[in-house]
Design a protein around this motif. Structure first.
Motif, PDB file in Angstrom:
ATOM      1  N   GLU A   8      -0.603  -5.688  -3.830  1.00 36.04           N
ATOM      2  CA  GLU A   8       0.057  -6.985  -3.956  1.00 36.04           C
ATOM      3  C   GLU A   8      -0.064  -7.819  -2.679  1.00 36.04           C
ATOM      4  OE1 GLU A   8       1.249  -7.733  -6.967  1.00 36.04           O
ATOM      5  OE2 GLU A   8       0.715  -5.709  -7.614  1.00 36.04           O
ATOM      6  N   CYS A   9       0.276  -7.213  -1.526  1.00 30.19           N
ATOM      7  CA  CYS A   9       0.290  -7.980  -0.273  1.00 30.19           C
ATOM      8  C   CYS A   9      -0.766  -7.529   0.740  1.00 30.19           C
ATOM      9  CB  CYS A   9       1.682  -7.923   0.359  1.00 30.19           C
ATOM     10  SG  CYS A   9       2.184  -6.304   0.953  1.00 30.19           S
ATOM     11  N   HIS A  10      -1.540  -6.492   0.416  1.00 34.77           N
ATOM     12  CA  HIS A  10      -2.645  -5.970   1.241  1.00 34.77           C
ATOM     13  C   HIS A  10      -2.189  -5.313   2.541  1.00 34.77           C
ATOM     14  CE1 HIS A  10      -6.222  -8.220  -0.718  1.00 34.77           C
ATOM     15  NE2 HIS A  10      -5.269  -7.970  -1.607  1.00 34.77           N
ATOM     16  N   ARG A  11      -0.932  -4.984   2.664  1.00 38.65           N
ATOM     17  CA  ARG A  11      -0.437  -4.322   3.872  1.00 38.65           C
ATOM     18  C   ARG A  11      -0.856  -2.857   3.875  1.00 38.65           C
ATOM     19  NH1 ARG A  11       5.559  -2.927   5.730  1.00 38.65           N
ATOM     20  NH2 ARG A  11       5.147  -2.773   7.955  1.00 38.65           N
ATOM     21  N   ILE A  12      -1.303  -2.363   5.015  1.00 37.11           N
ATOM     22  CA  ILE A  12      -1.685  -0.962   5.163  1.00 37.11           C
ATOM     23  C   ILE A  12      -0.424  -0.168   5.479  1.00 37.11           C
ATOM     24  CG2 ILE A  12      -3.068   0.676   6.490  1.00 37.11           C
ATOM     25  CD1 ILE A  12      -5.014  -1.679   7.028  1.00 37.11           C
ATOM     26  N   ILE A  13      -0.138   0.827   4.641  1.00 35.14           N
ATOM     27  CA  ILE A  13       1.105   1.597   4.773  1.00 35.14           C
ATOM     28  C   ILE A  13       0.815   3.091   4.723  1.00 35.14           C
ATOM     29  CG2 ILE A  13       2.495  -0.248   3.769  1.00 35.14           C
ATOM     30  CD1 ILE A  13       2.600   1.437   1.189  1.00 35.14           C
ATOM     31  N   MET A  14       1.815   3.887   5.069  1.00 35.23           N
ATOM     32  CA  MET A  14       1.699   5.344   5.030  1.00 35.23           C
ATOM     33  C   MET A  14       2.559   5.963   3.936  1.00 35.23           C
ATOM     34  SD  MET A  14      -0.454   6.353   7.312  1.00 35.23           S
ATOM     35  CE  MET A  14      -0.096   8.066   7.595  1.00 35.23           C
ATOM     36  N   GLY A  15       3.487   5.258   3.370  1.00 38.62           N
ATOM     37  CA  GLY A  15       4.403   5.804   2.369  1.00 38.62           C
ATOM     38  C   GLY A  15       3.926   5.607   0.943  1.00 38.62           C
ATOM     39  N   GLN A  16       4.862   5.688   0.015  1.00 33.49           N
ATOM     40  CA  GLN A  16       4.571   5.539  -1.405  1.00 33.49           C
ATOM     41  C   GLN A  16       4.996   4.177  -1.955  1.00 33.49           C
ATOM     42  OE1 GLN A  16       2.842   7.789  -3.232  1.00 33.49           O
ATOM     43  NE2 GLN A  16       2.574   8.822  -1.275  1.00 33.49           N
ATOM     44  N   THR A  17       5.749   3.409  -1.147  1.00 39.40           N
ATOM     45  CA  THR A  17       6.220   2.097  -1.562  1.00 39.40           C
ATOM     46  C   THR A  17       6.072   1.128  -0.399  1.00 39.40           C
ATOM     47  OG1 THR A  17       7.868   3.161  -2.967  1.00 39.40           O
ATOM     48  CG2 THR A  17       8.187   0.836  -2.525  1.00 39.40           C
ATOM     49  N   CYS A  18       5.625  -0.072  -0.699  1.00 40.98           N
ATOM     50  CA  CYS A  18       5.451  -1.096   0.325  1.00 40.98           C
ATOM     51  C   CYS A  18       6.814  -1.617   0.781  1.00 40.98           C
ATOM     52  CB  CYS A  18       4.602  -2.239  -0.216  1.00 40.98           C
ATOM     53  SG  CYS A  18       4.373  -3.578   0.972  1.00 40.98           S
ATOM     54  N   PRO A  19       7.095  -1.557   2.083  1.00 39.48           N
ATOM     55  CA  PRO A  19       8.390  -2.050   2.567  1.00 39.48           C
ATOM     56  C   PRO A  19       8.498  -3.579   2.555  1.00 39.48           C
ATOM     57  CG  PRO A  19       7.083  -1.207   4.381  1.00 39.48           C
ATOM     58  CD  PRO A  19       6.325  -0.916   3.133  1.00 39.48           C
ATOM     59  N   ILE A  20       7.381  -4.279   2.450  1.00 32.63           N
ATOM     60  CA  ILE A  20       7.409  -5.746   2.447  1.00 32.63           C
ATOM     61  C   ILE A  20       7.726  -6.289   1.058  1.00 32.63           C
ATOM     62  CG2 ILE A  20       6.043  -7.850   2.804  1.00 32.63           C
ATOM     63  CD1 ILE A  20       6.756  -6.438   5.391  1.00 32.63           C
ATOM     64  N   CYS A  21       6.927  -5.888   0.054  1.00 34.21           N
ATOM     65  CA  CYS A  21       7.116  -6.456  -1.288  1.00 34.21           C
ATOM     66  C   CYS A  21       7.752  -5.471  -2.274  1.00 34.21           C
ATOM     67  CB  CYS A  21       5.778  -6.962  -1.839  1.00 34.21           C
ATOM     68  SG  CYS A  21       4.568  -5.676  -2.156  1.00 34.21           S
ATOM     69  N   GLY A  22       7.889  -4.205  -1.893  1.00 29.53           N
ATOM     70  CA  GLY A  22       8.539  -3.224  -2.744  1.00 29.53           C
ATOM     71  C   GLY A  22       7.646  -2.631  -3.829  1.00 29.53           C
ATOM     72  N   SER A  23       6.370  -2.992  -3.832  1.00 26.19           N
ATOM     73  CA  SER A  23       5.445  -2.514  -4.854  1.00 26.19           C
ATOM     74  C   SER A  23       5.029  -1.067  -4.591  1.00 26.19           C
ATOM     75  CB  SER A  23       4.199  -3.406  -4.872  1.00 26.19           C
ATOM     76  OG  SER A  23       3.239  -2.892  -5.765  1.00 26.19           O
ATOM     77  N   SER A  24       4.802  -0.326  -5.667  1.00 27.96           N
ATOM     78  CA  SER A  24       4.256   1.025  -5.540  1.00 27.96           C
ATOM     79  C   SER A  24       2.831   1.057  -6.094  1.00 27.96           C
ATOM     80  CB  SER A  24       5.143   2.038  -6.265  1.00 27.96           C
ATOM     81  OG  SER A  24       5.240   1.703  -7.625  1.00 27.96           O
ATOM     82  N   ASN A  25       2.244  -0.114  -6.315  1.00 27.10           N
ATOM     83  CA  ASN A  25       0.871  -0.251  -6.781  1.00 27.10           C
ATOM     84  C   ASN A  25      -0.039  -0.199  -5.556  1.00 27.10           C
ATOM     85  OD1 ASN A  25      -1.468  -0.780  -8.165  1.00 27.10           O
ATOM     86  ND2 ASN A  25      -0.947  -2.889  -8.671  1.00 27.10           N
ATOM     87  N   LEU A  26      -0.474   1.017  -5.182  1.00 22.05           N
ATOM     88  CA  LEU A  26      -1.227   1.248  -3.961  1.00 22.05           C
ATOM     89  C   LEU A  26      -2.659   1.676  -4.254  1.00 22.05           C
ATOM     90  CD1 LEU A  26       1.484   3.305  -2.069  1.00 22.05           C
ATOM     91  CD2 LEU A  26       1.155   0.830  -2.041  1.00 22.05           C
ATOM     92  N   SER A  27      -3.534   1.487  -3.266  1.00 24.21           N
ATOM     93  CA  SER A  27      -4.923   1.893  -3.395  1.00 24.21           C
ATOM     94  C   SER A  27      -5.377   2.558  -2.104  1.00 24.21           C
ATOM     95  CB  SER A  27      -5.809   0.671  -3.665  1.00 24.21           C
ATOM     96  OG  SER A  27      -7.172   1.034  -3.639  1.00 24.21           O
ATOM     97  N   SER A  28      -6.212   3.567  -2.238  1.00 27.29           N
ATOM     98  CA  SER A  28      -6.815   4.181  -1.056  1.00 27.29           C
ATOM     99  C   SER A  28      -8.254   3.707  -0.887  1.00 27.29           C
ATOM    100  CB  SER A  28      -6.758   5.706  -1.159  1.00 27.29           C
ATOM    101  OG  SER A  28      -7.414   6.126  -2.338  1.00 27.29           O
ATOM    102  N   ASP A  29      -8.710   2.823  -1.766  1.00 24.20           N
ATOM    103  CA  ASP A  29     -10.061   2.271  -1.729  1.00 24.20           C
ATOM    104  C   ASP A  29      -9.995   0.843  -1.204  1.00 24.20           C
ATOM    105  OD1 ASP A  29     -12.741   1.878  -2.040  1.00 24.20           O
ATOM    106  OD2 ASP A  29     -12.693   1.787  -4.234  1.00 24.20           O
ATOM    107  N   TRP A  30     -10.172   0.697   0.107  1.00 22.82           N
ATOM    108  CA  TRP A  30     -10.093  -0.611   0.741  1.00 22.82           C
ATOM    109  C   TRP A  30     -11.082  -0.688   1.891  1.00 22.82           C
ATOM    110  CZ3 TRP A  30      -8.473  -0.648   5.887  1.00 22.82           C
ATOM    111  CH2 TRP A  30      -7.848   0.509   6.339  1.00 22.82           C
ATOM    112  N   SER A  31     -11.357  -1.905   2.350  1.00 20.99           N
ATOM    113  CA  SER A  31     -12.264  -2.069   3.484  1.00 20.99           C
ATOM    114  C   SER A  31     -11.842  -3.269   4.320  1.00 20.99           C
ATOM    115  CB  SER A  31     -13.705  -2.248   3.009  1.00 20.99           C
ATOM    116  OG  SER A  31     -13.836  -3.420   2.260  1.00 20.99           O
TER     117      SER A  31
END
Length: 61
Positions: A8-31
């Motif tokens: 959603e917001c493209h923030r690089i995180i280490m957890g399971q939920t984004c602390p900025i937007c609260g989304s759990s829609n994460l990807s490990s495929d990024w560049s």
């Protein structure tokens, strides 16, 4: 645990939920990474609609 990116917001995180937007829609495929230090004055932050200083992915698949 590897870094993941919020789709959603493209923030690089280490957890399971984004602390900025609260989304759990994460990807490990990024560049590309940009580090925003001062989002108020950064032209890149404005184009990416970033309001919080942190690490962000440029492309998320």
């Amino acid at each position: 645990m590897s870094e993941q990116v919020c789709r959603e917001c493209h923030r690089i995180i280490m957890g399971q939920t984004c602390p900025i937007c609260g989304s759990s829609n994460l990807s490990s495929d990024w560049s590309g990474m940009v580090i925003i230090i001062d989002p108020e004055r950064s032209e890149i932050a404005k184009k990416m609609d970033v309001k919080v200083a942190d690490k962000y992915a440029l492309k998320v698949r």
